[in-house]
Design an enzyme around this catalytic site. Structure first.
Site, PDB file in Angstrom:
ATOM      1  N   SER A  46      73.266   7.198 -58.731  1.00  0.00           N
ATOM      2  CA  SER A  46      74.346   7.968 -59.292  1.00  0.00           C
ATOM      3  C   SER A  46      73.956   7.389 -61.529  1.00  0.00           C
ATOM      4  CB  SER A  46      75.657   7.564 -58.756  1.00  0.00           C
ATOM      5  OG  SER A  46      76.248   8.124 -60.032  1.00  0.00           O
ATOM      6  N   HIS A  47      74.953   6.696 -62.127  1.00  0.00           N
ATOM      7  CA  HIS A  47      75.044   6.493 -62.709  1.00  0.00           C
ATOM      8  C   HIS A  47      74.754   4.448 -63.108  1.00  0.00           C
ATOM      9  CE1 HIS A  47      78.847   5.283 -61.723  1.00  0.00           C
ATOM     10  NE2 HIS A  47      78.610   4.103 -62.219  1.00  0.00           N
ATOM     11  N   GLU A  76      89.509  13.849 -60.752  1.00  0.00           N
ATOM     12  CA  GLU A  76      90.270  12.088 -60.558  1.00  0.00           C
ATOM     13  C   GLU A  76      89.808  11.981 -62.205  1.00  0.00           C
ATOM     14  OE1 GLU A  76      88.496   9.652 -57.979  1.00  0.00           O
ATOM     15  OE2 GLU A  76      86.664  10.231 -57.813  1.00  0.00           O
ATOM     16  N   ASP A 128      77.261  15.315 -60.179  1.00  0.00           N
ATOM     17  CA  ASP A 128      78.805  15.454 -59.757  1.00  0.00           C
ATOM     18  C   ASP A 128      79.792  15.220 -60.736  1.00  0.00           C
ATOM     19  OD1 ASP A 128      78.670  12.618 -59.511  1.00  0.00           O
ATOM     20  OD2 ASP A 128      78.555  12.612 -57.354  1.00  0.00           O
ATOM     21  N   ARG A 129      79.111  14.646 -61.693  1.00  0.00           N
ATOM     22  CA  ARG A 129      80.074  14.489 -62.711  1.00  0.00           C
ATOM     23  C   ARG A 129      79.915  15.687 -64.020  1.00  0.00           C
ATOM     24  NH1 ARG A 129      81.257   9.343 -64.489  1.00  0.00           N
ATOM     25  NH2 ARG A 129      79.391   8.951 -63.689  1.00  0.00           N
ATOM     26  N   ASP A 179      73.075  11.791 -61.027  1.00  0.00           N
ATOM     27  CA  ASP A 179      73.164  13.214 -60.342  1.00  0.00           C
ATOM     28  C   ASP A 179      74.057  14.334 -59.833  1.00  0.00           C
ATOM     29  OD1 ASP A 179      75.824  11.386 -59.605  1.00  0.00           O
ATOM     30  OD2 ASP A 179      75.689  11.533 -57.337  1.00  0.00           O
ATOM     31  N   HIS A 226      84.852  13.378 -61.157  1.00  0.00           N
ATOM     32  CA  HIS A 226      84.814  14.805 -60.023  1.00  0.00           C
ATOM     33  C   HIS A 226      85.712  15.277 -59.797  1.00  0.00           C
ATOM     34  CE1 HIS A 226      81.544  10.876 -58.374  1.00  0.00           C
ATOM     35  NE2 HIS A 226      82.039  10.396 -58.697  1.00  0.00           N
ATOM     36  N   ASP A 237      76.088  13.214 -65.175  1.00  0.00           N
ATOM     37  CA  ASP A 237      75.367  11.857 -64.952  1.00  0.00           C
ATOM     38  C   ASP A 237      74.677  12.010 -64.138  1.00  0.00           C
ATOM     39  OD1 ASP A 237      77.174  13.439 -62.314  1.00  0.00           O
ATOM     40  OD2 ASP A 237      77.564  11.260 -61.707  1.00  0.00           O
ATOM     41  N   ARG A 259      74.417   0.956 -52.221  1.00  0.00           N
ATOM     42  CA  ARG A 259      74.071   0.839 -53.457  1.00  0.00           C
ATOM     43  C   ARG A 259      73.339  -0.198 -53.206  1.00  0.00           C
ATOM     44  NH1 ARG A 259      77.776  -0.322 -56.701  1.00  0.00           N
ATOM     45  NH2 ARG A 259      78.978   1.619 -55.715  1.00  0.00           N
ATOM     46  N   LYS A 268      74.767   8.123 -50.641  1.00  0.00           N
ATOM     47  CA  LYS A 268      76.280   9.495 -50.944  1.00  0.00           C
ATOM     48  C   LYS A 268      75.867   9.727 -49.200  1.00  0.00           C
ATOM     49  CE  LYS A 268      77.559   9.470 -55.447  1.00  0.00           C
ATOM     50  NZ  LYS A 268      77.365   9.495 -56.272  1.00  0.00           N
TER      51      LYS A 268
END
Length: 463
Positions: free
Chosen positions: A102-103, A325, A246-247, A244, A329, A242, A14, A112
């Protein structure tokens, strides 16, 4: 080609586009990943990208790196990160990279990565940097290596068909979705309408400048538009994603935010009902109600280290059907593939809630306690690890029943818990506290304050 070592993080790559993260850097990482894939017997890789403006050129450079290494590239285009993961299972290569920030703010982007079924993190990511520094790759095919092929693939129809093949809602539902102008906006409405939902969209136009609010449902300020929409409209529930996809974030009709650890309780009860005795993995930041709920449902709770790559690895090692988590995720291995997927988590949530008549009441009834948000103690680079290491060795928590040190220090009390762990991505000590009463919360924070100041007297605590 020069490359900044600062972009090689604990769980991903990143950096700031055209500053630390350049097209040359993306190319070099592609070459390094290509070598790693070939060493593991894989000669095909999936590449995709989110909706950021820099995505097409960074993804192109990444693909060139793979191909020059002799790896065939399958480009799935602009997709949510879970669709790249899905494509690696669909094609059977277990190898893919999503170009995503991502965020993070618009000027950032990243990668990723998974190779041969393993999501890369830690030493493996640092190994990519070492390979690049040693080999110093330049653009162009290596002598004796046949350049990899390139093809495009629309993976969405297979993804959608797979979900519709095993998920049916008990009744139609009215929902609102807020994608924060992230890439999930290209898919959410179609997915949930296909399940029979009536969908109200907020900020579902993909725009890498994120003009409305930041695409990060972990922060309440980013959920205010969705809360207002659900409160004032006819939607039964609100889902947020988010940048991308995934959350997952969730809000109820009365404006309550159902944080991911409480979502996990609902998912765990559902999964254990079909899989008695099943293990459910949760990270050290989650409420202690997760373990209680899993045990009460007849399952086996396992607390593990924070980090989507670390949770995914533990899921694979244990064969558990579910993990989650606090960051949002969630990993379903039961009826799915074990990768984190906010869109699919939303599907599973609606599957459960559609069985009842009042989704908000069901969600609000989930166990809850007084708790703090994620608090951050700012430190100099590396000092966060030193503070937590000394806490592990010397910290005193007089009224605690036990202290867990698998990821920082988590002290368990009869009436709550306290956590201090070093972030793997920024120089901060992350802290979180939970208790049955406000008085207990203050007591636990007091013990942590004394313990931290005993090992580092000069810090500026955030509580």
């Amino acid at each position: 080609m020069t490359i900044s070592s600062s972009i090689f993080k604990a769980y991903d790559i990143r950096g700031i586009v055209d500053d630390t993260l350049t097209e040359d850097a993306a190319y070099c990482v592609g070459r390094a990943l290509g070598q790693l894939a070939l060493s593991r017997g894989k000669n095909e890789a999936v590449v995709g990208r989110d909706g950021r403006l820099s995505g097409p050129r960074l993804c192109g450079a990444l693909a060139d790196g793979f191909r020059d290494a002799g790896v065939n590239v399958v480009d799935v285009g602009m997709v949510a990160t879970p669709l790249v993961y899905f494509a690696t299972f669909l094609l059977g290569n277990g190898t893919g990279v999503q170009v995503t920030g991502s965020h993070n703010p618009p000027q950032y982007n990243g990668l990723k990565m998974m190779v041969a079924g393993e999501t890369l993190y830690g030493d493996t990511i640092q190994g990519l940097l070492k390979w690049i520094q040693t080999e110093k790759p330049v653009r162009g095919v290596v002598a004796g290596v046949e350049r990899g092929t390139y093809r495009e693939l629309n993976v969405w129809p297979d993804y959608l068909a797979n979900i519709l093949g095993h998920i049916k809602l008990a009744r139609p539902m009215k929902i609102a979705v807020d994608c924060g102008n992230g890439v999930a906006g290209a898919f959410a409405k179609t997915l949930y309408e296909a399940l029979g939902c009536e969908v109200t969209e907020l900020f579902c136009e993909v725009d890498g400048t994120f003009p409305n609010h930041h695409p990060d449902p972990a922060h309440p300020e980013n959920l205010q538009d969705l809360i207002a929409c659900v409160k004032n409209g006819d939607a039964e529930i609100g889902l947020a994603f988010d940048g991308d996809g995934d959350r997952l974030g969730v809000v109820t009709k009365d404006g309550e935010i159902i944080y991911p650890d409480r979502q996990l309780i609902l998912f765990a009860r559902d999964v254990i009902a079909r899989n008695p005795g099943a293990m459910v993995i949760y990270d050290v930041k989650c409420t202690r109600h997760v373990a209680k709920a899993v045990k009460a449902a007849g399952g086996e709770p396992l607390m593990w280290k924070t980090g989507h790559s670390l949770i995914k690895a533990k899921l694979k090692e244990t064969g558990a059907p579910l993990a989650g988590e606090m960051s949002g995720h969630v990993f379903f291995k039961e009826r799915w593939f074990g990768f984190d997927d906010g869109l699919y988590a939303g599907v599973r949530l609606l599957e459960i809630l559609s069985r009842g008549s009042d989704p908000s009441a069901e969600l609000n009834a989930l166990p809850n306690s007084s708790s703090t948000p994620e608090l951050q103690l700012q430190t100099a680079e590396g000092v966060n690890f030193e503070i937590v290491k000394r806490l592990q060795l010397e910290g005193k928590f007089p009224s605690s029943e036990s202290v867990n040190t698998i990821d920082g220090v988590r002290a368990e009390y009869a009436d709550g818990f306290g956590l201090a762990r070093p972030s793997n991505t920024t120089p901060v000590v992350v802290m979180r506290f939970e208790a049955d009463t406000d008085e207990a919360l203050a007591r636990i924070q007091g013990e942590f304050k004394a313990a931290i100041l005993a090992v580092s007297p000069d810090v500026d605590l955030p509580f």
